[in-house]
Design a protein around this motif. Structure first.
Motif, mmCIF file in Angstrom:
data_model
loop_
_atom_site.group_PDB
_atom_site.id
_atom_site.type_symbol
_atom_site.label_atom_id
_atom_site.label_comp_id
_atom_site.label_asym_id
_atom_site.label_seq_id
_atom_site.Cartn_x
_atom_site.Cartn_y
_atom_site.Cartn_z
ATOM 1 N N ARG A 237 24.135 28.386 24.363
ATOM 2 C CA ARG A 237 23.919 26.838 23.345
ATOM 3 C C ARG A 237 25.640 27.245 22.984
ATOM 4 N N PHE A 238 27.027 27.657 23.740
ATOM 5 C CA PHE A 238 28.610 26.810 22.984
ATOM 6 C C PHE A 238 28.294 25.659 22.997
ATOM 7 N N GLU A 239 29.583 25.518 21.922
ATOM 8 C CA GLU A 239 29.665 23.301 22.312
ATOM 9 C C GLU A 239 31.504 23.438 21.883
ATOM 10 N N GLY A 240 31.847 24.888 22.640
ATOM 11 C CA GLY A 240 33.336 24.753 22.254
ATOM 12 C C GLY A 240 34.198 26.163 23.690
ATOM 13 N N ASN A 241 34.928 26.225 23.744
ATOM 14 C CA ASN A 241 35.664 27.485 24.555
ATOM 15 C C ASN A 241 34.912 28.714 24.443
ATOM 16 N N VAL A 242 35.358 28.738 25.831
ATOM 17 C CA VAL A 242 35.150 30.374 25.693
ATOM 18 C C VAL A 242 35.553 31.493 26.236
ATOM 19 N N ASP A 243 35.880 32.482 26.101
ATOM 20 C CA ASP A 243 36.523 32.964 26.900
ATOM 21 C C ASP A 243 35.166 34.055 28.004
ATOM 22 N N ARG A 244 35.712 34.082 29.435
ATOM 23 C CA ARG A 244 34.380 34.154 30.352
ATOM 24 C C ARG A 244 34.938 35.316 31.510
ATOM 25 N N TRP A 245 34.573 36.231 31.586
ATOM 26 C CA TRP A 245 34.533 37.372 32.846
ATOM 27 C C TRP A 245 33.628 37.070 34.216
ATOM 28 N N GLN A 246 34.662 37.997 34.841
ATOM 29 C CA GLN A 246 33.565 37.976 36.758
ATOM 30 C C GLN A 246 34.209 39.284 36.819
ATOM 31 N N ILE A 247 33.132 40.298 37.178
ATOM 32 C CA ILE A 247 33.569 41.418 37.667
ATOM 33 C C ILE A 247 32.397 41.708 38.124
ATOM 34 N N VAL A 248 32.869 42.046 39.184
ATOM 35 C CA VAL A 248 31.827 42.133 41.122
ATOM 36 C C VAL A 248 32.485 43.647 41.152
ATOM 37 N N GLU A 249 30.826 44.601 41.538
ATOM 38 C CA GLU A 249 31.248 46.056 42.125
ATOM 39 C C GLU A 249 30.246 46.365 42.864
ATOM 40 N N HIS A 250 30.662 46.119 44.289
ATOM 41 C CA HIS A 250 30.228 46.344 44.997
ATOM 42 C C HIS A 250 30.544 48.047 45.899
ATOM 43 N N VAL A 251 28.953 48.318 46.653
ATOM 44 C CA VAL A 251 28.815 49.447 46.822
ATOM 45 C C VAL A 251 28.000 49.439 48.644
ATOM 46 N N PRO A 252 29.193 50.123 49.782
ATOM 47 C CA PRO A 252 28.204 50.091 50.394
ATOM 48 C C PRO A 252 27.056 51.012 50.824
ATOM 49 N N ASP B 269 42.043 36.584 49.477
ATOM 50 C CA ASP B 269 41.071 37.821 48.462
ATOM 51 C C ASP B 269 40.875 39.017 49.512
ATOM 52 N N ALA B 270 41.433 40.024 48.533
ATOM 53 C CA ALA B 270 41.053 41.537 49.242
ATOM 54 C C ALA B 270 40.058 42.066 49.016
ATOM 55 N N ALA B 271 39.326 42.115 48.130
ATOM 56 C CA ALA B 271 38.426 42.291 47.776
ATOM 57 C C ALA B 271 37.192 43.162 49.540
ATOM 58 N N PRO B 272 36.861 41.416 49.777
ATOM 59 C CA PRO B 272 35.838 41.510 50.942
ATOM 60 C C PRO B 272 36.372 42.363 51.865
ATOM 61 N N LEU B 273 37.403 42.045 52.160
ATOM 62 C CA LEU B 273 38.374 43.150 53.187
ATOM 63 C C LEU B 273 39.026 44.777 52.965
ATOM 64 N N ALA B 274 38.523 44.882 52.129
ATOM 65 C CA ALA B 274 37.946 46.194 51.378
ATOM 66 C C ALA B 274 37.143 46.771 51.465
ATOM 67 N N ALA B 275 35.650 45.848 51.004
ATOM 68 C CA ALA B 275 34.927 46.377 51.458
ATOM 69 C C ALA B 275 34.789 46.571 52.811
ATOM 70 N N ARG B 276 34.498 45.719 53.482
ATOM 71 C CA ARG B 276 34.510 45.863 55.092
ATOM 72 C C ARG B 276 35.685 47.113 55.196
ATOM 73 N N ARG B 277 36.052 47.298 55.092
ATOM 74 C CA ARG B 277 37.220 48.510 55.797
ATOM 75 C C ARG B 277 37.015 49.774 54.883
ATOM 76 N N MET B 278 35.681 49.765 54.017
ATOM 77 C CA MET B 278 34.998 51.145 53.308
ATOM 78 C C MET B 278 33.949 51.208 54.913
ATOM 79 N N LEU B 279 33.319 50.274 55.007
ATOM 80 C CA LEU B 279 31.590 50.462 55.389
ATOM 81 C C LEU B 279 32.478 51.009 56.316
#
Length: 326
Positions: A206-221, A309-319
């Motif tokens: 129920r926000f009426e104006g601007n907000v601060d927002r975050w996107q944090i994704v953690e991936h474990v193989p 975006d380096a995140a998917p590539l890093a995840a694939r290399r770790m797997l």
């Protein structure tokens, strides 16, 4: 190739009952059922006699009887009865799989049984905590390799385009993200400051104006991801997590298990519908994208990985490193 010495979600707990359930996991046929005491059992879904799926059979107390020639198996996979003969060859058995029931899922270990440590299951404690609500949608079958789903979860830039009417917003691409790699974890982080919230976040908080927002994704193989998301303004804050556990069916098909936890709207029917209907619709928006990618890969279209975006590539290399280590 699959990382077999790992836990995978085999089913929601509500799917496993006294009726045998057949499901292909990591290219292997598995049958799931419950004993009379309610304990889950996982066996190779293939009779050792003529390979009929045991899921086409039926239960007698805690025994599973093949529906073809009647061989009867106990919960360890050992054949204990063969109609018409007294002797039972010692090799008359099927494989059994370690199972753990946790977070409303039944987890299966497809590798070496001696290495099946329950402590390796992701610590998704929010699902059992009274101060968090847990939405448990049905599994979605997706005709793509499970790693495409991991890529999709990690590369959240797509929200601005695929989910523009729900959880995406153009402001996503205005702010850079960062990638961190730990021993068994890849983390992607982006903060979006002082911008209008996407439609579903505006409704949820129920926000009426601007907000601060975050996107944090953690991936474990091999396939476990948590999307930490939320919004805040000067008066309120909402937190939610999307839990993704896509289990490979084959190299080009996946059982997509997922759920949502949140710390607001506990016990509120409207809030629950926002996730059980609205967020499930959002996840289904990804399906045609993922399946179209797989079709191109299957027909031999040359794949080009651009390091946007380096995140998917890093995840694939770790797997890949974990698979090579066995």
């Amino acid at each position: 190739m699959f990382l077999r010495n790992s836990w995978y979600v085999a089913a929601w707990d509500r799917e496993v009952s006294r009726k045998p359930l057949g499901r292909t996991l990591l290219g292997e046929p598995v049958v799931l059922y419950r004993t009379e005491r309610g304990e889950p059992v996982g066996l190779e879904d293939r009779c050792c006699h003529r390979q009929l799926p045991l899921s086409l059979g039926f239960l007698e107390q805690d025994f599973l009887r093949c529906g073809y020639h009647g061989l009867k198996y106990d919960a360890s996979g050992k054949c204990v009865e063969i109609p018409g003969q007294d002797s039972i060859p010692p090799q008359a058995r099927v494989r059994s799989y370690p199972l753990v029931e946790k977070y409303n899922w039944v987890w299966i270990w497809m590798g070496e049984p001696a290495k099946a440590d329950p402590a390796l299951i992701p610590n998704w404690w929010w699902t059992d905590h009274p101060e968090w609500a847990f939405t448990k949608p049905d599994m979605i079958p997706v005709k793509c390799n499970y790693q495409l789903i991991a890529d999709n979860v990690l590369d959240v830039t797509h929200l601005a385009f695929v989910h523009a009417s729900s959880i995406g917003a153009p402001s996503i691409t205005e702010f850079p993200g960062s990638v961190e790699r730990e021993e068994r974890l890849v983390r992607f982080t982006r903060w979006i400051k002082d911008r209008p919230p996407p439609p579903m976040y505006r409704e949820a908080g129920r926000f009426e104006g601007n907000v601060d927002r975050w996107q944090i994704v953690e991936h474990v193989p091999p396939c476990f991801s948590v999307n930490f998301a939320g919004c805040s303004d000067s008066t309120k804050r909402i937190d939610l997590m999307a839990l993704s556990a896509p289990t490979p069916e084959t190299e080009s098909t996946t059982h997509y298990f997922f759920g949502f936890t949140r710390n607001f709207g506990i016990g509120d029917e409207k809030a629950e519908r926002l996730f059980s209907e609205g967020m499930v619709k959002v996840f289904n928006e990804d399906v045609p994208i993922l399946e179209a990618q797989q079709r191109n890969m299957d027909c031999g279209v040359k794949r080009i990985d651009i390091a946007v975006d380096a995140a998917p590539l890093a995840a694939r290399r770790m797997l890949q490193s974990l698979i090579e280590k066995g």
